[in-house]
Design an enzyme around this catalytic site. Structure first.
Site: not given
Ligand SMILES: C[C@@](CO)(OP(=O)(O)O)[C@H](O)COP(=O)(O)OP(=O)(O)OC[C@H]1O[C@@H](n2ccc(N)nc2=O)[C@H](O)[C@@H]1O
Ligand SMILES: Nc1ncnc2c1ncn2[C@@H]1O[C@H](COP(=O)(O)OP(=O)(O)O)[C@@H](O)[C@H]1O
Length: 283
Positions: A13, A98, A104, A106, A138
């Site tokens: 994203k 990072g 991570g 997703s 997220d």
């Protein structure tokens, strides 16, 4: 019939803008941010195990097996659903870690949707998103799979229809800790709230950018390189920075002019995530 094996994408994203409105009593920050997916990401494979074990078969350097968000998501879904089945999971890690492009989170969302299907749980999207939120701020947007204006800590989502330009994403070779940026005293935490309909006016600022630029010269340098050609900004808390282009060719021209020391990739913005496209295709 139950699928024996599933191979599914976990797209990246971008945060096209990110405003910080304030800090909650628990230390988390109230945000307004605009999420769009990219047609580039990791890929995961899942097969069923009858013995209840969850095994990630791919090693991820620097991330112990049991702390991997894939394993944590799978175990949480197993416990919450009371399911006695397990899974073997493979990961083709293509996204930088990072980087502020949500790899991570997703991966975790893809795991939840894959195992919901493999284990025939038939959980609602709301329930999967709520479980996802306990893994990371997220995760819900990836579970829902629609480009969205996000509020709260990122979990209150309003779907939006955005243009789908091509993005050139530069990947400075540095790891930015999200927690470190959010605890910086110099972070702007008082942006006034905006309405979703004023978004298309194009206020694309990221309030984290000044602090990240100050702490990470590699990010400042990447912004400077990209700014020579287009208006560049940071995604999430970085380290990745991006610029948008009307077509792939224009993005490619700029990419060829970036210094060899600054890795980058090109991907198209997507309002429906590749994960959801694939799941719908298989439904
Ligand atoms: C800021 C964003 C925007 O997309 O950036 P990136 O991490 O993708 O760069 C995210 O909301 C990050 O989400 P995520 O990466 O899932 O963060 P979490 O694991 O939930 O939080 C990591 C740490 O960041 C801080 N944190 C995170 C989110 C938030 N709204 N306020 C915070 O203060 C907290 O200190 C928390 O311990
Ligand atoms: N499957 C995973 N993929 C990437 N990072 C993971 C994963 N599981 C746990 N992590 C941890 O989460 C951290 C942040 O991950 P990532 O989602 O790539 O970055 P960001 O939140 O900046 O977009 C990583 O540094 C790593 O320690």
């Amino acid at each position: 019939m139950q699928d024996a094996q599933l191979i599914l994408p976990a797209p990246a994203k971008l945060n096209l803008m990110l405003h910080i409105l304030g800090r909650r009593a628990d230390g988390y920050h109230e945000l307004q941010t605009l999420f769009q997916f990219l047609d580039h990401g990791d890929e995961l494979g899942f097969t069923l195990r009858q013995d209840g074990d969850i095994r990630l078969r791919t090693e991820v350097p620097g991330v112990p097996h049991d702390s991997n968000l894939i394993v944590r998501a799978a175990r949480k879904l197993q416990v919450e659903s009371g399911c006695r089945l397990g899974a073997d999971i493979w990961l083709d890690k293509r996204l930088p870690m990072g980087g502020g492009i949500g790899g991570g989170s997703s991966d975790a969302a893809t795991t939840l949707l894959a195992l919901d299907r493999l284990w025939s749980l038939d959980w609602s999207e709301d329930r999967l998103a709520a479980l996802g939120l306990t893994l990371g701020a997220d995760v819900p947007v990836f579970v829902r799979g629609r480009a969205a204006f996000a509020e709260g800590v990122g979990e209150q989502l309003t779907p939006v229809e955005l243009p789908e330009p091509w993005f050139l994403v530069a990947v400075p070779q540095v790891f930015v800790s999200t927690a470190e940026i959010f605890s910086d005293p110099e972070l702007t935490r008082n942006s006034p709230p905006i309405k979703v309909r004023s978004l298309l006016g194009g206020d694309s600022r990221n309030d984290c950018q000044p602090v990240v630029e100050k702490r990470y010269p590699e990010v400042r340098n990447a912004l400077m390189e990209l700014n020579k050609f287009t208006s560049a900004r940071l995604t999430g808390t970085g380290a990745c920075v991006f610029g948008s282009f009307p077509n792939r060719g224009d993005a490619d021209k700029v990419r060829r002019q970036l210094p060899a020391t600054l890795p980058s990739f090109i991907a198209q913005g997507r309002n429906i995530s590749m994960l959801h496209r694939k799941l719908q295709g298989q439904a």
